[in-house]
Design an enzyme around this catalytic site. Structure first.
Site, PDB file in Angstrom:
ATOM      1  CE  LYS A 183      -1.845   3.042   1.942  1.00  0.00           C
ATOM      2  NZ  LYS A 183      -1.716   4.459   1.530  1.00  0.00           N
ATOM      3  CD  GLU A 258      13.028   1.019   9.783  1.00  0.00           C
ATOM      4  OE1 GLU A 258      13.485   1.936  10.501  1.00  0.00           O
ATOM      5  OE2 GLU A 258      13.660  -0.011   9.514  1.00  0.00           O
ATOM      6  CB  CYS A 292      12.629   9.127   8.539  1.00  0.00           C
ATOM      7  SG  CYS A 292      13.770   8.097   7.630  1.00  0.00           S
ATOM      8  CD  GLU A 392       9.508  13.139  11.541  1.00  0.00           C
ATOM      9  OE1 GLU A 392       8.402  12.623  11.753  1.00  0.00           O
ATOM     10  OE2 GLU A 392      10.481  12.501  11.106  1.00  0.00           O
TER      11      GLU A 392
HETATM   12  P1  NAP Z   1       2.019   8.486   7.656  1.00  0.00           P
HETATM   13  O1  NAP Z   1       0.935   9.464   7.599  1.00  0.00           O
HETATM   14  O2  NAP Z   1       2.233   7.717   8.873  1.00  0.00           O
HETATM   15  O3  NAP Z   1       1.775   7.522   6.427  1.00  0.00           O
HETATM   16  C1  NAP Z   1       2.613   6.439   6.113  1.00  0.00           C
HETATM   17  C2  NAP Z   1       1.817   5.392   5.379  1.00  0.00           C
HETATM   18  O4  NAP Z   1       0.822   4.857   6.252  1.00  0.00           O
HETATM   19  C3  NAP Z   1       1.069   5.938   4.166  1.00  0.00           C
HETATM   20  O5  NAP Z   1       1.023   4.942   3.177  1.00  0.00           O
HETATM   21  C4  NAP Z   1      -0.300   6.173   4.755  1.00  0.00           C
HETATM   22  O6  NAP Z   1      -1.288   6.204   3.763  1.00  0.00           O
HETATM   23  C5  NAP Z   1      -0.436   4.982   5.659  1.00  0.00           C
HETATM   24  N1  NAP Z   1      -1.432   5.114   6.729  1.00  0.00           N
HETATM   25  C6  NAP Z   1      -1.956   6.246   7.275  1.00  0.00           C
HETATM   26  N2  NAP Z   1      -2.846   5.943   8.237  1.00  0.00           N
HETATM   27  C7  NAP Z   1      -2.896   4.582   8.306  1.00  0.00           C
HETATM   28  C8  NAP Z   1      -3.629   3.655   9.098  1.00  0.00           C
HETATM   29  N3  NAP Z   1      -4.488   4.065  10.028  1.00  0.00           N
HETATM   30  N4  NAP Z   1      -3.433   2.339   8.909  1.00  0.00           N
HETATM   31  C9  NAP Z   1      -2.557   1.911   7.988  1.00  0.00           C
HETATM   32  N5  NAP Z   1      -1.848   2.734   7.186  1.00  0.00           N
HETATM   33  C10 NAP Z   1      -2.003   4.055   7.357  1.00  0.00           C
HETATM   34  O7  NAP Z   1       3.408   9.131   7.354  1.00  0.00           O
HETATM   35  P2  NAP Z   1       3.731  10.146   6.191  1.00  0.00           P
HETATM   36  O8  NAP Z   1       3.221  11.467   6.618  1.00  0.00           O
HETATM   37  O9  NAP Z   1       3.318   9.573   4.895  1.00  0.00           O
HETATM   38  O10 NAP Z   1       5.319  10.112   6.210  1.00  0.00           O
HETATM   39  C11 NAP Z   1       6.056  10.921   7.028  1.00  0.00           C
HETATM   40  C12 NAP Z   1       6.517  10.169   8.268  1.00  0.00           C
HETATM   41  O11 NAP Z   1       7.213   8.992   7.941  1.00  0.00           O
HETATM   42  C13 NAP Z   1       7.466  10.969   9.072  1.00  0.00           C
HETATM   43  O12 NAP Z   1       7.102  10.921  10.427  1.00  0.00           O
HETATM   44  C14 NAP Z   1       8.796  10.280   8.879  1.00  0.00           C
HETATM   45  O13 NAP Z   1       9.725  10.435   9.887  1.00  0.00           O
HETATM   46  C15 NAP Z   1       8.401   8.885   8.705  1.00  0.00           C
HETATM   47  N6  NAP Z   1       9.418   8.173   7.970  1.00  0.00           N
HETATM   48  C16 NAP Z   1      10.211   7.286   8.655  1.00  0.00           C
HETATM   49  C17 NAP Z   1      11.208   6.593   7.995  1.00  0.00           C
HETATM   50  C18 NAP Z   1      12.085   5.610   8.710  1.00  0.00           C
HETATM   51  O14 NAP Z   1      12.742   4.828   8.063  1.00  0.00           O
HETATM   52  N7  NAP Z   1      12.127   5.605  10.011  1.00  0.00           N
HETATM   53  C19 NAP Z   1      11.403   6.798   6.636  1.00  0.00           C
HETATM   54  C20 NAP Z   1      10.595   7.710   5.974  1.00  0.00           C
HETATM   55  C21 NAP Z   1       9.593   8.380   6.662  1.00  0.00           C
HETATM   56  P3  NAP Z   1      -1.751   7.592   3.107  1.00  0.00           P
HETATM   57  O15 NAP Z   1      -0.546   8.443   2.933  1.00  0.00           O
HETATM   58  O16 NAP Z   1      -2.320   7.156   1.830  1.00  0.00           O
HETATM   59  O17 NAP Z   1      -2.745   8.155   4.054  1.00  0.00           O
END
Ligand code: NAP
Ligand code: MG
Length: 489
Positions: A183, A258, A292, A392
């Site tokens: 997804k 992650e 991240c 963040e």
């Molecule tokens: P996010 O909102 O948590 O979304 C990540 C993924 O999860 C997207 O595919 C999102 O779908 C999906 N998602 C959202 N709500 C969900 C739920 N209730 N159940 C299952 N899946 C769900 O994060 P983001 O805003 O896209 O990305 C930014 C974050 O990612 C930052 O906090 C960053 O630090 C973190 N990040 C961490 C790493 C690492 O390796 N540690 C690497 C990159 C990014 P939709 O977007 O389609 O809603």
């Protein structure tokens, strides 16, 4: 606009069981080009019924057909072919990623796509080396272990490195012999859809890779709670990570998470300040700070503060903002209007809490002005208690914090619930290693920042998550151990 790739994208469709299908609901949404705010193409809005079909297709492919008959050697060759195809289609994939995500084409063509290929080459090497042990057990029994695939894995990824983070998960999953349902993030689904064609071309059997685009709260949540999914590999925010844990608890799924970070990048006064300034700039401006592990808190020891700031500001000037398709651009638009507003909110918070902007801080106009551009921004005079030092931001916004001594900076660096990465700049080898031990982070970079290798594990301490991706540990996450006892008495 999307001419070179449009034909291969199957707009508005899902990839399930080796076929392109309409979502059960028939609904689609638009994917936007963040450089101008205009729609690129339509994407299917998959929901729980589509996840159901994808999980069934994955389960079937794991138990019937070619995949379970393939040995590690066959999977190794398959992974290698995927790596080669990624390189062959590098320009097309890089352009697609840049159009959809806004990252500079310099990064997507020179780093994201080649690194994605390297991940497949690396795990190709593991696929035929998955071995158990023979263990001298009680009573002289013959006891051995088998390393078996975990099963059907749900891969949920964010929008900052769409292709790359999918590959971080997919390559070890395939090497281990798993089947997956992926997804992607709704803002950046296009490279995953294009990748489906590459997987087919490489010979990935139908059902082993399924892609269900759609909203996280719907398709992602359905995947995380599905009883037929054995493991979720998630990259995203710490908050969503908690929701995934709750959803996965219903069936005790395996999880690797992650999550976010607020990583300290520490410059001691005895460091090579030019190198530190270069690392500090790359640590926060790379991928417009949507990273991240961004070094978003720059701790600078007082005697070096002014010299480091001078070097940093001249470095910042070497990160030109502009059209992300221009090879000279180093800072593209943020991924969406929503993200731009969120980051601008932090800039306002920094100002109102009394930090001082020394460069940037404003929305930038590029071309017709419809894009989500923010000037690379540096705040000085930041206190560790300020919002911009605690939360963040996920944008090109750096918080510079002055410090006096070693113990103080270690204490302040660790004063966060995140623990993803950290940087240390010093010429003193003992101080560097003492800091590396004391820092609560999954990765510590000494006299460098943001370097990665497929062989080196990456993941979080504290609330930045658990489990590791890349390296041998990244493979272990997709395997389970079976112990077999044979009575020889
Ligand atoms: P996010 O909102 O948590 O979304 C990540 C993924 O999860 C997207 O595919 C999102 O779908 C999906 N998602 C959202 N709500 C969900 C739920 N209730 N159940 C299952 N899946 C769900 O994060 P983001 O805003 O896209 O990305 C930014 C974050 O990612 C930052 O906090 C960053 O630090 C973190 N990040 C961490 C790493 C690492 O390796 N540690 C690497 C990159 C990014 P939709 O977007 O389609 O809603
Ligand atoms: Mg987009």
């Amino acid at each position: 606009m999307l001419s070179p790739t449009k034909a291969t994208l199957n707009p508005g469709r899902l990839f399930i069981g080796g076929e392109w299908r309409d979502p059960v609901s028939g609904r689609t949404f638009e994917s936007i080009n963040p450089a101008n705010g205009e729609p690129l193409t339509t994407v299917a809005e998959g929901g729980a019924p589509d996840v159901e079909l994808a999980v069934q297709a994955a389960r079937k492919a794991l138990t019937e057909g070619d995949w379970p008959k393939m040995g590690g050697g066959d999977r190794s060759k398959l992974l290698w072919r995927i790596g080669e195809l990624l390189l062959k289609h590098r320009d097309e994939l890089a352009e697609l990623e840049t159009l959809d995500q806004g990252k500079p084409i310099f990064e997507s063509s020179k780093i994201d796509v080649p690194f994605a290929a390297e991940i497949f080459f690396y795990y190709s090497g593991w696929a035929n080396k998955i071995e158990g042990d023979t263990i001298p057990a009680r009573g002289g029994a013959l006891c051995y272990t088998l390393r078996e695939p975990v099963g059907v894995c749900g891969l949920i990824t964010p929008w900052n490195f769409p292709l790359l983070l999918m590959c971080w998960k997919l390559a070890p999953a395939l090497a281990a012999g798993c089947a997956v349902v992926h997804k992607p993030a709704q803002w950046t689904s296009l490279s995953a859809l294009r990748f489906a064609g590459i997987a087919q071309e490489a010979g990935v059997p139908p059902g082993i890779l399924n892609i269900v685009t759609g909203k996280g709260s719907v398709a992602g949540a359905a995947l995380a709670s599905h009883p037929g999914v054995d493991k979720i590999a998630f990259t995203g925010s710490t908050e969503t990570g908690r929701e995934i844990m709750r959803a996965a608890a219903g069936t005790n799924k395996r999880l690797t998470l992650e999550l976010g970070g607020k990583s300290p990048n520490i410059v001691f006064a005895d460091a090579d300040l030019e190198a530190a300034a270069r690392g500090a700039a790359a640590g926060i401006f790379y991928n417009k700070g949507e990273v991240c592990a961004a070094g978003s808190r720059l701790f600078v020891q007082a005697p070096a503060h002014d010299a480091l700031m001078e070097a940093l500001l001249s470095r910042a000037a070497k990160w030109p903002l502009g059209d992300p398709l221009d090879p000279k651009t180093r800072v593209g638009p943020l991924v969406s209007e929503q993200q731009l507003q969120k980051v601008m909110g932090y800039v306002e918070a920094g100002k109102s809490e009394g930090a001082c902007i020394v460069t940037g801080g404003r929305r930038a106009q590029v071309g017709d002005g419809g894009g989500y551009f923010l000037e690379p921004t540096v705040f000085t005079g930041v206190q560790n208690t300020m919002k911009i030092a605690r939360e963040e931001i996920f944008g090109p916004v750096l918080s510079v914090i002055r410090f006096e001594d070693f113990d103080e900076v270690l204490r302040r660096s660790n004063d966060t619930f995140y623990g993803l990465a950290a940087g240390v700049w010093t010429r003193d080898i003992k101080k560097a290693h003492r800091a590396a031990r004391a820092l609560q982070a999954g990765t510590v970079w000494i006299n460098c920042y943001s370097v990665y290798d497929p062989a080196v594990p990456f993941g979080g301490y504290k609330q930045s998550g658990f489990g590791r991706e890349l390296g041998r540990e990244g493979l272990d996450a997709y395997l389970q151990t079976k112990s077999v006892w044979v009575d020889l008495s």
